[in-house]
Design a protein around this motif. Sequence first.
Motif, PDB file in Angstrom:
ATOM      1  N   ALA A  87       0.846  -1.211   0.000  1.00 33.07           N
ATOM      2  CA  ALA A  87       0.000   0.000   0.000  1.00 33.07           C
ATOM      3  C   ALA A  87       0.876   1.253   0.000  1.00 33.07           C
ATOM      4  O   ALA A  87       0.601   2.232  -0.701  1.00 33.07           O
ATOM      5  CB  ALA A  87      -0.916  -0.013   1.217  1.00 33.07           C
ATOM      6  N   PHE A  88       1.936   1.199   0.772  1.00 30.20           N
ATOM      7  CA  PHE A  88       2.870   2.329   0.889  1.00 30.20           C
ATOM      8  C   PHE A  88       3.575   2.605  -0.442  1.00 30.20           C
ATOM      9  O   PHE A  88       3.723   3.750  -0.868  1.00 30.20           O
ATOM     10  CB  PHE A  88       3.883   1.963   1.989  1.00 30.20           C
ATOM     11  CG  PHE A  88       5.035   2.905   2.154  1.00 30.20           C
ATOM     12  CD1 PHE A  88       4.870   4.130   2.803  1.00 30.20           C
ATOM     13  CD2 PHE A  88       6.300   2.568   1.684  1.00 30.20           C
ATOM     14  CE1 PHE A  88       5.950   4.997   2.973  1.00 30.20           C
ATOM     15  CE2 PHE A  88       7.377   3.426   1.850  1.00 30.20           C
ATOM     16  CZ  PHE A  88       7.192   4.637   2.496  1.00 30.20           C
ATOM     17  N   SER A  89       3.968   1.540  -1.120  1.00 30.58           N
ATOM     18  CA  SER A  89       4.803   1.671  -2.333  1.00 30.58           C
ATOM     19  C   SER A  89       4.104   2.467  -3.436  1.00 30.58           C
ATOM     20  O   SER A  89       4.773   3.106  -4.245  1.00 30.58           O
ATOM     21  CB  SER A  89       5.202   0.288  -2.859  1.00 30.58           C
ATOM     22  OG  SER A  89       4.078  -0.351  -3.405  1.00 30.58           O
ATOM     23  N   LYS A  90       2.766   2.459  -3.442  1.00 29.34           N
ATOM     24  CA  LYS A  90       2.024   3.201  -4.479  1.00 29.34           C
ATOM     25  C   LYS A  90       2.310   4.692  -4.412  1.00 29.34           C
ATOM     26  O   LYS A  90       2.130   5.410  -5.393  1.00 29.34           O
ATOM     27  CB  LYS A  90       0.521   2.970  -4.314  1.00 29.34           C
ATOM     28  CG  LYS A  90       0.136   1.544  -4.634  1.00 29.34           C
ATOM     29  CD  LYS A  90      -1.340   1.289  -4.435  1.00 29.34           C
ATOM     30  CE  LYS A  90      -1.614  -0.199  -4.686  1.00 29.34           C
ATOM     31  NZ  LYS A  90      -2.438  -0.800  -3.679  1.00 29.34           N
ATOM     32  N   HIS A  91       2.742   5.155  -3.251  1.00 30.98           N
ATOM     33  CA  HIS A  91       2.995   6.590  -3.064  1.00 30.98           C
ATOM     34  C   HIS A  91       4.488   6.927  -3.117  1.00 30.98           C
ATOM     35  O   HIS A  91       4.859   8.081  -2.906  1.00 30.98           O
ATOM     36  CB  HIS A  91       2.401   7.044  -1.729  1.00 30.98           C
ATOM     37  CG  HIS A  91       0.931   6.772  -1.642  1.00 30.98           C
ATOM     38  ND1 HIS A  91      -0.004   7.535  -2.317  1.00 30.98           N
ATOM     39  CD2 HIS A  91       0.243   5.785  -1.022  1.00 30.98           C
ATOM     40  CE1 HIS A  91      -1.208   7.045  -2.084  1.00 30.98           C
ATOM     41  NE2 HIS A  91      -1.085   5.990  -1.306  1.00 30.98           N
ATOM     42  N   VAL A  92       5.295   5.926  -3.359  1.00 28.68           N
ATOM     43  CA  VAL A  92       6.747   6.163  -3.409  1.00 28.68           C
ATOM     44  C   VAL A  92       7.138   6.361  -4.869  1.00 28.68           C
ATOM     45  O   VAL A  92       7.565   5.429  -5.557  1.00 28.68           O
ATOM     46  CB  VAL A  92       7.514   4.985  -2.753  1.00 28.68           C
ATOM     47  CG1 VAL A  92       9.008   5.269  -2.736  1.00 28.68           C
ATOM     48  CG2 VAL A  92       7.017   4.745  -1.332  1.00 28.68           C
ATOM     49  N   THR A  93       6.946   7.601  -5.338  1.00 32.14           N
ATOM     50  CA  THR A  93       7.091   7.873  -6.770  1.00 32.14           C
ATOM     51  C   THR A  93       8.126   8.959  -7.058  1.00 32.14           C
ATOM     52  O   THR A  93       8.334   9.307  -8.206  1.00 32.14           O
ATOM     53  CB  THR A  93       5.736   8.320  -7.355  1.00 32.14           C
ATOM     54  OG1 THR A  93       5.260   9.418  -6.571  1.00 32.14           O
ATOM     55  CG2 THR A  93       4.713   7.193  -7.315  1.00 32.14           C
ATOM     56  N   ALA A  94       8.726   9.528  -6.034  1.00 36.84           N
ATOM     57  CA  ALA A  94       9.713  10.594  -6.233  1.00 36.84           C
ATOM     58  C   ALA A  94      10.825  10.437  -5.198  1.00 36.84           C
ATOM     59  O   ALA A  94      10.691   9.653  -4.245  1.00 36.84           O
ATOM     60  CB  ALA A  94       9.048  11.953  -6.088  1.00 36.84           C
ATOM     61  N   ASN A  95      11.901  11.221  -5.396  1.00 38.85           N
ATOM     62  CA  ASN A  95      13.042  11.085  -4.486  1.00 38.85           C
ATOM     63  C   ASN A  95      12.821  11.719  -3.121  1.00 38.85           C
ATOM     64  O   ASN A  95      13.654  11.605  -2.234  1.00 38.85           O
ATOM     65  CB  ASN A  95      14.303  11.678  -5.127  1.00 38.85           C
ATOM     66  CG  ASN A  95      14.727  10.893  -6.339  1.00 38.85           C
ATOM     67  OD1 ASN A  95      14.341   9.727  -6.505  1.00 38.85           O
ATOM     68  ND2 ASN A  95      15.495  11.510  -7.214  1.00 38.85           N
ATOM     69  N   GLN A  96      11.708  12.408  -2.980  1.00 39.05           N
ATOM     70  CA  GLN A  96      11.315  12.874  -1.645  1.00 39.05           C
ATOM     71  C   GLN A  96       9.805  12.744  -1.510  1.00 39.05           C
ATOM     72  O   GLN A  96       9.078  12.838  -2.504  1.00 39.05           O
ATOM     73  CB  GLN A  96      11.758  14.316  -1.394  1.00 39.05           C
ATOM     74  CG  GLN A  96      10.999  15.371  -2.173  1.00 39.05           C
ATOM     75  CD  GLN A  96      11.389  16.772  -1.726  1.00 39.05           C
ATOM     76  OE1 GLN A  96      12.555  17.150  -1.810  1.00 39.05           O
ATOM     77  NE2 GLN A  96      10.417  17.534  -1.251  1.00 39.05           N
ATOM     78  N   GLY A  97       9.362  12.485  -0.295  1.00 42.38           N
ATOM     79  CA  GLY A  97       7.927  12.337  -0.074  1.00 42.38           C
ATOM     80  C   GLY A  97       7.634  11.945   1.360  1.00 42.38           C
ATOM     81  O   GLY A  97       8.546  11.805   2.190  1.00 42.38           O
ATOM     82  N   ALA A  98       6.330  11.781   1.617  1.00 44.11           N
ATOM     83  CA  ALA A  98       5.889  11.397   2.962  1.00 44.11           C
ATOM     84  C   ALA A  98       4.567  10.663   2.849  1.00 44.11           C
ATOM     85  O   ALA A  98       3.745  10.984   1.986  1.00 44.11           O
ATOM     86  CB  ALA A  98       5.711  12.635   3.834  1.00 44.11           C
ATOM     87  N   VAL A  99       4.378   9.682   3.707  1.00 44.56           N
ATOM     88  CA  VAL A  99       3.110   8.953   3.770  1.00 44.56           C
ATOM     89  C   VAL A  99       2.729   8.806   5.241  1.00 44.56           C
ATOM     90  O   VAL A  99       3.562   8.410   6.071  1.00 44.56           O
ATOM     91  CB  VAL A  99       3.224   7.554   3.117  1.00 44.56           C
ATOM     92  CG1 VAL A  99       1.953   6.743   3.343  1.00 44.56           C
ATOM     93  CG2 VAL A  99       3.526   7.661   1.624  1.00 44.56           C
ATOM     94  N   LEU A 100       1.469   9.156   5.537  1.00 44.10           N
ATOM     95  CA  LEU A 100       0.940   8.900   6.882  1.00 44.10           C
ATOM     96  C   LEU A 100       0.297   7.525   6.887  1.00 44.10           C
ATOM     97  O   LEU A 100      -0.461   7.186   5.955  1.00 44.10           O
ATOM     98  CB  LEU A 100      -0.117   9.941   7.234  1.00 44.10           C
ATOM     99  CG  LEU A 100       0.357  11.244   7.885  1.00 44.10           C
ATOM    100  CD1 LEU A 100      -0.761  12.274   7.867  1.00 44.10           C
ATOM    101  CD2 LEU A 100       0.841  11.001   9.307  1.00 44.10           C
ATOM    102  N   ILE A 101       0.583   6.751   7.914  1.00 48.75           N
ATOM    103  CA  ILE A 101      -0.060   5.449   8.088  1.00 48.75           C
ATOM    104  C   ILE A 101      -1.050   5.631   9.241  1.00 48.75           C
ATOM    105  O   ILE A 101      -0.656   6.048  10.343  1.00 48.75           O
ATOM    106  CB  ILE A 101       0.971   4.349   8.407  1.00 48.75           C
ATOM    107  CG1 ILE A 101       2.100   4.358   7.369  1.00 48.75           C
ATOM    108  CG2 ILE A 101       0.286   2.981   8.469  1.00 48.75           C
ATOM    109  CD1 ILE A 101       3.309   3.525   7.778  1.00 48.75           C
ATOM    110  N   ARG A 102      -2.319   5.345   8.950  1.00 46.43           N
ATOM    111  CA  ARG A 102      -3.400   5.693   9.880  1.00 46.43           C
ATOM    112  C   ARG A 102      -3.206   5.077  11.264  1.00 46.43           C
ATOM    113  O   ARG A 102      -3.018   3.858  11.399  1.00 46.43           O
ATOM    114  CB  ARG A 102      -4.737   5.235   9.279  1.00 46.43           C
ATOM    115  CG  ARG A 102      -5.933   5.809   9.987  1.00 46.43           C
ATOM    116  CD  ARG A 102      -7.159   5.559   9.164  1.00 46.43           C
ATOM    117  NE  ARG A 102      -8.340   6.139   9.762  1.00 46.43           N
ATOM    118  CZ  ARG A 102      -9.505   6.259   9.128  1.00 46.43           C
ATOM    119  NH1 ARG A 102      -9.631   5.839   7.888  1.00 46.43           N
ATOM    120  NH2 ARG A 102     -10.541   6.792   9.725  1.00 46.43           N
TER     121      ARG A 102
END
Length: 206
Positions: free
Chosen positions: A152-167
């Motif tokens: 689920a996380f990997s879908k948002h890993v598309t650039a060399n910088q970013g952030a994902v909140l895990i509920r």
Amino acid sequence: MTVIKRYEELKSIKQELAARDWFPGTSGNLAIRTAHAPVEFLVTASGKDKRVTTAEDFVHVDAAGQLIGEQLGRPSAETLLHVEVFNRTAAGCSLHVHTIANNVLSELYGDRGEIRFSGQEIIKALGRWEEDAEVIVPIIENHADIPTLAAAFSKHVTANQGAVLIRNHGITVWAPTAFEAKKHLEAYEFLFNYTLTLHSCRQAIH
Ligand SMILES: CSCCC(=O)C(=O)COP(=O)(O)O
Ligand SMILES: [Zn+2]
């Protein structure tokens, strides 16, 4: 040489984040790249009190998150998330912390699947200097099964910088360098705390 340098960098970040009390209950994990091809990185050992400094705080792993040779300690239980970051991008550092603010915000906005920020000076710390810059942080559901969470996380890993909140879990932030990853993490936590404080103050006034 690179491994020692990166080890020292990660150790310093771990101490700084510990001083902010961002590792409650042994939560949190940190990773720093030591090689690109093949991917190798240092990651915090699992289950340790990250506020304490010991000789076994980090382990060296490969592109699959497996120990390189014989070492003391197990890689973080959430190493697969850092695996996604280092395999999918050129990021140099990936940081994961659990804070009250990131957990509360992830629950408040979880059903929307994202939270958006604009009109805040601190957004420039994320490298966004435009007048009308908008920052979107995706929010994914938490999964006890780490391969499911990593997918689920990997879908948002598309650039060399970013952030994902895990509920109701925490945030993972990655960036090209350790300095930037820490700066971005601080900026996100600022935005989270600001938003929650604003919500509370508005409620108190009305
Ligand atoms: C103790 S919190 C549950 C595990 C977790 O979410 C975390 O961040 C720490 O796990 P690790 O294996 O990296 O110590
Ligand atoms: Zn976690």
